[in-house]
Structure formats: structure tokens, C-alpha cells
Motif scaffolding. Structure first.
Motif, PDB file in Angstrom:
ATOM      1  N   GLY A 125     -19.893 -12.625  41.739  1.00  0.00           N
ATOM      2  CA  GLY A 125     -19.042 -12.315  42.893  1.00  0.00           C
ATOM      3  C   GLY A 125     -19.516 -13.072  44.113  1.00  0.00           C
ATOM      4  N   SER A 126     -19.270 -12.486  45.265  1.00  0.00           N
ATOM      5  CA  SER A 126     -19.568 -13.161  46.520  1.00  0.00           C
ATOM      6  C   SER A 126     -21.050 -13.507  46.667  1.00  0.00           C
ATOM      7  N   ARG A 127     -21.921 -12.543  46.489  1.00  0.00           N
ATOM      8  CA  ARG A 127     -23.357 -12.784  46.646  1.00  0.00           C
ATOM      9  C   ARG A 127     -23.892 -13.694  45.538  1.00  0.00           C
ATOM     10  N   THR A 179     -33.329  -8.922  40.668  1.00  0.00           N
ATOM     11  CA  THR A 179     -32.126  -8.159  40.962  1.00  0.00           C
ATOM     12  C   THR A 179     -31.883  -8.092  42.459  1.00  0.00           C
ATOM     13  N   GLU A 180     -30.611  -8.122  42.797  1.00  0.00           N
ATOM     14  CA  GLU A 180     -30.240  -7.868  44.184  1.00  0.00           C
ATOM     15  C   GLU A 180     -30.616  -6.435  44.522  1.00  0.00           C
ATOM     16  N   LYS A 181     -30.772  -6.175  45.800  1.00  0.00           N
ATOM     17  CA  LYS A 181     -30.944  -4.792  46.234  1.00  0.00           C
ATOM     18  C   LYS A 181     -29.597  -4.104  46.131  1.00  0.00           C
ATOM     19  N   MET A 206     -26.968 -15.909  35.202  1.00  0.00           N
ATOM     20  CA  MET A 206     -26.526 -14.954  36.219  1.00  0.00           C
ATOM     21  C   MET A 206     -25.524 -13.976  35.628  1.00  0.00           C
ATOM     22  N   VAL A 207     -25.716 -12.697  35.967  1.00  0.00           N
ATOM     23  CA  VAL A 207     -24.688 -11.706  35.638  1.00  0.00           C
ATOM     24  C   VAL A 207     -24.170 -11.142  36.952  1.00  0.00           C
ATOM     25  N   GLY A 208     -22.828 -11.208  37.107  1.00  0.00           N
ATOM     26  CA  GLY A 208     -22.213 -10.755  38.356  1.00  0.00           C
ATOM     27  C   GLY A 208     -21.924 -11.933  39.263  1.00  0.00           C
ATOM     28  N   GLU A 236     -23.882 -13.812  60.359  1.00  0.00           N
ATOM     29  CA  GLU A 236     -25.163 -13.357  59.809  1.00  0.00           C
ATOM     30  C   GLU A 236     -25.305 -13.802  58.352  1.00  0.00           C
ATOM     31  N   MET A 237     -24.194 -13.813  57.625  1.00  0.00           N
ATOM     32  CA  MET A 237     -24.239 -14.101  56.194  1.00  0.00           C
ATOM     33  C   MET A 237     -24.086 -15.589  55.900  1.00  0.00           C
ATOM     34  N   THR A 238     -23.811 -16.391  56.950  1.00  0.00           N
ATOM     35  CA  THR A 238     -23.530 -17.796  56.722  1.00  0.00           C
ATOM     36  C   THR A 238     -24.709 -18.485  56.047  1.00  0.00           C
ATOM     37  N   GLU A 260     -28.681  -1.586  33.939  1.00  0.00           N
ATOM     38  CA  GLU A 260     -28.303  -1.972  32.574  1.00  0.00           C
ATOM     39  C   GLU A 260     -28.819  -3.382  32.256  1.00  0.00           C
ATOM     40  N   PHE A 261     -28.604  -4.308  33.189  1.00  0.00           N
ATOM     41  CA  PHE A 261     -28.977  -5.709  32.942  1.00  0.00           C
ATOM     42  C   PHE A 261     -30.468  -5.943  33.149  1.00  0.00           C
ATOM     43  N   VAL A 262     -31.042  -5.202  34.093  1.00  0.00           N
ATOM     44  CA  VAL A 262     -32.485  -5.334  34.318  1.00  0.00           C
ATOM     45  C   VAL A 262     -33.223  -4.855  33.064  1.00  0.00           C
ATOM     46  N   ARG A 286     -14.101  -1.528  49.932  1.00  0.00           N
ATOM     47  CA  ARG A 286     -14.510  -2.141  48.654  1.00  0.00           C
ATOM     48  C   ARG A 286     -15.040  -1.106  47.654  1.00  0.00           C
ATOM     49  N   TRP A 287     -15.611  -1.575  46.546  1.00  0.00           N
ATOM     50  CA  TRP A 287     -16.153  -0.657  45.524  1.00  0.00           C
ATOM     51  C   TRP A 287     -17.236   0.244  46.106  1.00  0.00           C
ATOM     52  N   HIS A 288     -17.834  -0.200  47.175  1.00  0.00           N
ATOM     53  CA  HIS A 288     -18.902   0.560  47.835  1.00  0.00           C
ATOM     54  C   HIS A 288     -18.439   1.943  48.284  1.00  0.00           C
TER      55      HIS A 288
HETATM   56  N1  LIG Z   1     -29.293  -8.711  49.974  1.00  0.00           N
HETATM   57  C1  LIG Z   1     -28.169  -8.767  50.626  1.00  0.00           C
HETATM   58  O1  LIG Z   1     -28.171  -8.973  51.820  1.00  0.00           O
HETATM   59  C2  LIG Z   1     -26.876  -8.599  49.894  1.00  0.00           C
HETATM   60  C3  LIG Z   1     -25.673  -9.017  50.471  1.00  0.00           C
HETATM   61  C4  LIG Z   1     -24.500  -8.837  49.752  1.00  0.00           C
HETATM   62  C5  LIG Z   1     -24.539  -8.244  48.510  1.00  0.00           C
HETATM   63  N2  LIG Z   1     -25.711  -7.842  47.987  1.00  0.00           N
HETATM   64  C6  LIG Z   1     -25.771  -7.215  46.645  1.00  0.00           C
HETATM   65  O2  LIG Z   1     -25.261  -8.135  45.688  1.00  0.00           O
HETATM   66  C7  LIG Z   1     -24.581  -7.453  44.641  1.00  0.00           C
HETATM   67  C8  LIG Z   1     -23.177  -8.029  44.495  1.00  0.00           C
HETATM   68  O3  LIG Z   1     -22.450  -7.792  45.681  1.00  0.00           O
HETATM   69  P1  LIG Z   1     -21.173  -8.661  46.057  1.00  0.00           P
HETATM   70  O4  LIG Z   1     -20.939  -8.482  47.497  1.00  0.00           O
HETATM   71  O5  LIG Z   1     -21.319 -10.024  45.490  1.00  0.00           O
HETATM   72  O6  LIG Z   1     -20.029  -7.885  45.255  1.00  0.00           O
HETATM   73  P2  LIG Z   1     -18.774  -8.509  44.487  1.00  0.00           P
HETATM   74  O7  LIG Z   1     -17.859  -7.405  44.250  1.00  0.00           O
HETATM   75  O8  LIG Z   1     -18.290  -9.708  45.229  1.00  0.00           O
HETATM   76  O9  LIG Z   1     -19.411  -9.048  43.122  1.00  0.00           O
HETATM   77  C9  LIG Z   1     -19.845  -8.214  42.084  1.00  0.00           C
HETATM   78  C10 LIG Z   1     -19.507  -8.906  40.773  1.00  0.00           C
HETATM   79  O10 LIG Z   1     -20.035  -8.128  39.709  1.00  0.00           O
HETATM   80  C11 LIG Z   1     -19.056  -8.064  38.668  1.00  0.00           C
HETATM   81  N3  LIG Z   1     -19.337  -6.895  37.870  1.00  0.00           N
HETATM   82  C12 LIG Z   1     -19.219  -5.590  38.230  1.00  0.00           C
HETATM   83  N4  LIG Z   1     -19.607  -4.780  37.229  1.00  0.00           N
HETATM   84  C13 LIG Z   1     -20.003  -5.584  36.213  1.00  0.00           C
HETATM   85  C14 LIG Z   1     -20.510  -5.355  34.907  1.00  0.00           C
HETATM   86  N5  LIG Z   1     -20.692  -4.118  34.434  1.00  0.00           N
HETATM   87  N6  LIG Z   1     -20.797  -6.421  34.130  1.00  0.00           N
HETATM   88  C15 LIG Z   1     -20.626  -7.681  34.585  1.00  0.00           C
HETATM   89  N7  LIG Z   1     -20.132  -7.970  35.809  1.00  0.00           N
HETATM   90  C16 LIG Z   1     -19.843  -6.928  36.623  1.00  0.00           C
HETATM   91  C17 LIG Z   1     -17.737  -8.043  39.404  1.00  0.00           C
HETATM   92  O11 LIG Z   1     -16.655  -8.438  38.593  1.00  0.00           O
HETATM   93  C18 LIG Z   1     -18.003  -9.013  40.539  1.00  0.00           C
HETATM   94  O12 LIG Z   1     -17.666 -10.324  40.181  1.00  0.00           O
HETATM   95  C19 LIG Z   1     -24.601  -5.979  45.016  1.00  0.00           C
HETATM   96  O13 LIG Z   1     -25.639  -5.335  44.335  1.00  0.00           O
HETATM   97  C20 LIG Z   1     -24.903  -5.977  46.501  1.00  0.00           C
HETATM   98  O14 LIG Z   1     -25.608  -4.826  46.910  1.00  0.00           O
HETATM   99  C21 LIG Z   1     -26.884  -8.016  48.648  1.00  0.00           C
END
Ligand SMILES: NC(=O)c1ccc[n+]([C@@H]2O[C@H](COP(=O)([O-])OP(=O)(O)OC[C@H]3O[C@@H](n4cnc5c(N)ncnc54)[C@H](O)[C@@H]3O)[C@@H](O)[C@H]2O)c1
Length: 466
Positions: A40-42, A126-128, A36-38, A364-366, A112-114, A198-200
Motif C-alpha cells: 500500500g502507501s507506506r 515490521t512497520e509499527k 514485501m507483504v502489504g 511531513e510524509m514527503t 501473521e506475517f512476522v 480509512r481501515w483505521h
Molecule cells: N511509521 C510510520 O510513520 C507509518 C506511516 C504510515 C503507515 N505506517 C504503517 O504501515 C502499514 C501500512 O499502512 P498504509 O498506510 O500503507 O496502509 P494501506 O492501506 O495503504 O496499505 C496496506 C496494504 O496492506 C494490504 N493488506 C491488508 N491486509 C492484508 C493481508 N492480510 N495480506 C496481504 N496484504 C494485506 C492492503 O491491500 C494494502 O495494500 C500500517 O501498519 C501502518 O501503521 C507507518
């Protein structure tokens, strides 16, 4: 009035299952290796903990990468005790040789990662949104074609019980030949505001809500209408959040001196989870999860409206509002022989299941919540010159209307399960959803000019979705 189930399968829909299935990218084998890359919360909550809890016997996380070391540590503790943490993404791929790469970073970095994963010969989920602009979109499409590997896009909304029921009705041709669609989405002052914290809040990170949020809705439209978009005209403003509010502002909510008179004050300290995910890791990257919604640098639109024309002639009127008192949506499909209406969470159409607006999104996200049908969502189908029919769909208040678990089952449990309504989404679906948002942005930037989807990448819009 009539209650109907929605499990019938049409011949046309079954034919769809014969098409290429992007989920085959992760077909079942011996214990599969995932990175996994990234984190965070999702990443941690949905693609990490939930996947390990549900499919841990069949797969294991072997590598993690995030620019924020603290969040990477947290991910390791939460769901991947045996995974190695990497400072460098390429190293992670080279050393772990995974069966699947999961990309859950900030939107603008997905490509970049894809692309790196594809270039090194790995399947990637990849996430959307798949990406945030047309140039990156083309680069992903090119890399996928060259690699022979597959991109899966995590479009979970498609899998919700209500979205699926609507799709089934349309596949059954309930309104006759479709001609136009009205689709309006209302984000409330809690969830809607959160995008501006947020970053958004910066287009360079999220592609704006035209891409970050609306690509979910555009994907639903593309899937429901079963055709590709060809033209987009759009309007958008930033009128409510950001620099519009001049009375006071601050960096973020926790140290803010205006807490008592700001209706948008948000106390992140109440959430142990958010404090450990973000506040405890600010020291690594300075990222403030509870940023001020009145910050001057906010450059995304908070009011969005578009008209989208499809290759099969359907015209869509779409809007997205980000400061509504309630969160919900309405859709209506007009056809030559009738109309289908549906909605979610419109308070006075809700019946007895009252929605708590402050906690609506969290519910909704639970992910942990057991999927239980409480009450019903509804559709109204009305044939021309006939009475209306009410169709009830069991409502699920967990993980995007139950869509999250169904999406993951398809990817991790049974990628080859029959897919009569073609829920599985690949790079073409990811691109078409993003490109509507990109076209909307370009339309606004160019004085509401009509933007052609075919001018954005080499994908040729098709009358029937490919
Ligand atoms: N499908 C859905 O319903 C749904 C819901 C929430 C989030 N998402 C998607 O999930 C993705 C993450 O969202 P989130 O809410 O977890 O955000 P987040 O900010 O909690 O997590 C993003 C993570 O990516 C890391 N990151 C950022 N740039 C990076 C890079 N260049 N290299 C490595 N790590 C990097 C950050 O440090 C962070 O830990 C987003 O693309 C978002 O659109 C989708």
C-alpha cells in the motif's frame, strides 16, 4: 539565551551501544534479497521506492504479496520490476528465501506475517505498531525466541532531529532525576480526520488510535524516559466523528450528495497517486479510501487521555486529540533539578515558518523532498533557581522530521554503526509501545481500572530499559 549543538555523546549513552542490536538482522552482504507483504502507501512509497532509490546497489526486491492484486501490480511497476508476485505468502518465502521480509500490511495482520517469517527462519522488519493486542504480542515474542531470528520495528520518530536532541539532553541529565512527563499530541481536522476515513476507523483493524497512532508516542516516551511502563489508567470517548454526527452521512466522499455542506468533505480525485493506489483497485476488495468520517460503524476513540507509571517512578500524563484546528505536540519533562520543555508546530510559537494545516501531514510524509534545515525547533531547559536556556535544533520538513531517512540508513546502509543513544528498536521496544495502548484500551473497557503491563505478556518491566 544560548544556542547549543546536540552532538555530544555521554558515557552512559555509549555504553548503550554495546547492547544487542536488532538491526544486525540485516547486516551487509552481497546483494541482499528482500520481499514485501502489504504493497500500500507506506509499502510502495517508503519501504519500496525510497529503499530502491537509496540502497538499490546493495539489495533487490525479489517477491511481493498483497491481497489486492491491483496494488501488487502497481508496486511491481513502481519499484520492483524483477520481483515475482505471489498470491500466497508462504509460497513467496519458500520460493525466494529472502534475507529480509518487510511487513507493511494493515496493523491487525502484522503478527501473521512476522510469525510465519520467523518460523521459517527469516529476519523480519515490521512497520509499527508491531501488533494490535497482547495475545498476538506474546505470540510474536515466543516465535522470535524460538527462531533465533530478529524482528526490527520501524520506529522512525525516534530518529527525527528533535526527538534525538531531546533524548541527548535527557541522557545528559539536564533536569536531574526525572519524576514526571506531560506529553500531548494534537492531530488536526485534516490529518486527524483521515484516520476515521480509512481501515483505521475499526479497532479490529488498527487496535484503535491507542495502538495505531499512540504507539509511536509511547515508544518515544519509553525511549526518552529510558525505563519500562508498569501501569496504565486511561479515559477515552468517541464524541466527534462517526455516529455522533446525525445531520447527514454517506458511504464515502466521491459520490456524496452532501459535499457542499460537509466541512470534512475530502476530494481524493485531486491526487493522481491516491486514485491509482486505491480508487483504481476498489474492484478487487471494495476498500474505500475516502470513507465518510460520520459512518456509524466507526468504533475507535477520538479523545484519549492516559496516565502511565514507569518502573523508575516517572509518571506520564498523555493525551491524543483528533480534531484540533492545528497539528502539533508539546512535551515537558520535570526532574528534581529542573525542567525541559519542547514542542512542534504550535502556531504562535512557530516563528515565521507558518504551517499550512491542510498540507501539514503531506509535507511531513514527503519522501522525495531534500532534507533541508529550515528554521529551528526548540527546547527550553531551566534549572531550578536559574534562568532558562533556549536550545535550537535544525528543523527538517521531510519524512517525519528527517527520521525516515536515518532509520533506513541504519537498517540498509550501516546496521553496525555506533548507536550511542540506542535508536535501534526490536521486538521488546515494539511490545512495550503496543502494550501501553492495549492497557489503555483495557482500562477504559474495565471502567478506568489500573492495568498492569506485567499482566499482559511474560515481559517483565525493567527499571532501566533493556
Ligand atoms: N511509521 C510510520 O510513520 C507509518 C506511516 C504510515 C503507515 N505506517 C504503517 O504501515 C502499514 C501500512 O499502512 P498504509 O498506510 O500503507 O496502509 P494501506 O492501506 O495503504 O496499505 C496496506 C496494504 O496492506 C494490504 N493488506 C491488508 N491486509 C492484508 C493481508 N492480510 N495480506 C496481504 N496484504 C494485506 C492492503 O491491500 C494494502 O495494500 C500500517 O501498519 C501502518 O501503521 C507507518
Amino acid at each position: 539565551m544560548q544556542r547549543r549543538s546536540f552532538v555530544a555523546t555521554t558515557g552512559a549513552a555509549v555504553a548503550g551501544s554495546m547492547l544487542v542490536n536488532p538491526m544486525n538482522a540485516f547486516a551487509r552482504r552481497a546483494k541482499r534479497k528482500v520481499v514485501m507483504v502489504g504493497t500500500g502507501s507506506r509499502g510502495i512509497g517508503f519501504w519500496g521506492k525510497r529503499v530502491v532509490n537509496s540502497y538499490g546497489d546493495d539489495l533487490e526486491f525479489v517477491g511481493l504479496h498483497d491481497v489486492n492484486k491491483g496494488r501488487m501490480d502497481l508496486a511491481k511497476n513502481e519499484f520492483a520490476p524483477n520481483a515475482k508476485m505471489f498470491d500466497n505468502f508462504d509460497d513467496m518465502l519458500d520460493k525466494t528465501k529472502p534475507d529480509l521480509v518487510i511487513v507493511t500490511t494493515m496493523d491487525s495482520t502484522h503478527h501473521e506475517f512476522v510469525i510465519k517469517s520467523l518460523n521459517k527462519g527469516y529476519n523480519v522488519l515490521t512497520e509499527k505498531p508491531m501488533t494490535t493486542d497482547d495475545v498476538k504480542c506474546q505470540a510474536i515474542l515466543d516465535a522470535e525466541r524460538k527462531s533465533g531470528k530478529k524482528v526490527i520495528v520501524g520506529f522512525n520518530y525516534r530518529y527525527s532531529t528533535l526527538a534525538t536532541a531531546i533524548k541527548q539532553q535527557l541522557a545528559d541529565n539536564v533536569a536531574g532525576k526525572l519524576t514526571s512527563v506531560d506529553f500531548h499530541w494534537y492531530l488536526n481536522v485534516y490529518h486527524g480526520a483521515d484516520y476515521f476515513r480509512r481501515w483505521h476507523r475499526l479497532t479490529e483493524n488498527s487496535g484503535s488510535l491507542w495502538v495505531h497512532k499512540a504507539s509511536h508516542h509511547f515508544d518515544l516516551l519509553n525511549w526518552w524516559i529510558d525505563s519500562d511502563p508498569i501501569e496504565v489508567v486511561a479515559f477515552g470517548e468517541l464524541e466527534h466523528y462517526g455516529k455522533n454526527h446525525t445531520a447527514f452521512k454517506h458511504t464515502n466522499c466521491r459520490p456524496c450528495p452532501h459535499k457542499s455542506n460537509c466541512k470534512f468533505y475530502w476530494d481524493m480525485t485531486k491526487s493522481k497517486n491516491l486514485m491509482s493506489l486505491y480508487a483504481d483497485n476498489e474492484k478487487y476488495d471494495g476498500y474505500l479510501r475516502d470513507g465518510c468520517v460520520w459512518k456509524d460503524d466507526i468504533n475507535i476513540y477520538d479523545k484519549m487521555s492516559a496516565q502511565i507509571k514507569y518502573a523508575n517512578g516517572v509518571v506520564v500524563n498523555y493525551s491524543l486529540t483528533t480534531y484540533s484546528p492545528y497539528e502539533g505536540w508539546r512535551v515537558a519533562f520535570n526532574g528534581m533539578e529542573g525542567r525541559l520543555d519542547s514542542w512542534e508546530d504550535i502556531p504562535w510559537q512557530q516563528g515565521k515558518d507558518e504551517v499550512d494545516q491542510a498540507n501539514r501531514h503531506e509535507l511531513e510524509m514527503t519522501q522525495g523532498k531534500k532534507e533541508e534545515a529550515e528554521e529551528f525547533d526548540q527546547m527550553m531547559v531551566m534549572k531550578n533557581f536559574a534562568d532558562y536556556q533556549q536550545i535550537k535544533v535544525p528543523r527538517v520538513r521531510a519524512g517525519h522530521g528527517g527520521g525516515d531517512s536515518r532509520l533506513q540508513d541504519r537498517i540498509f546502509k550501516d546496521p553496525n554503526a555506533p548507536d550511542p543513544l540506542r535508536h535501534a528498536a526490536g521486538s521488546r521496544d515494539g511490545a512495550m509501545a503496543v502494550l501501553i495502548g492495549v492497557a489503555a484500551r483495557k482500562s477504559i473497557e474495565q471502567g478506568n481500572k489500573k492495568i498492569k503491563i506485567a499482566d499482559l505478556t511474560d515481559l517483565k518491566p525493567s527499571v532501566k530499559r533493556l
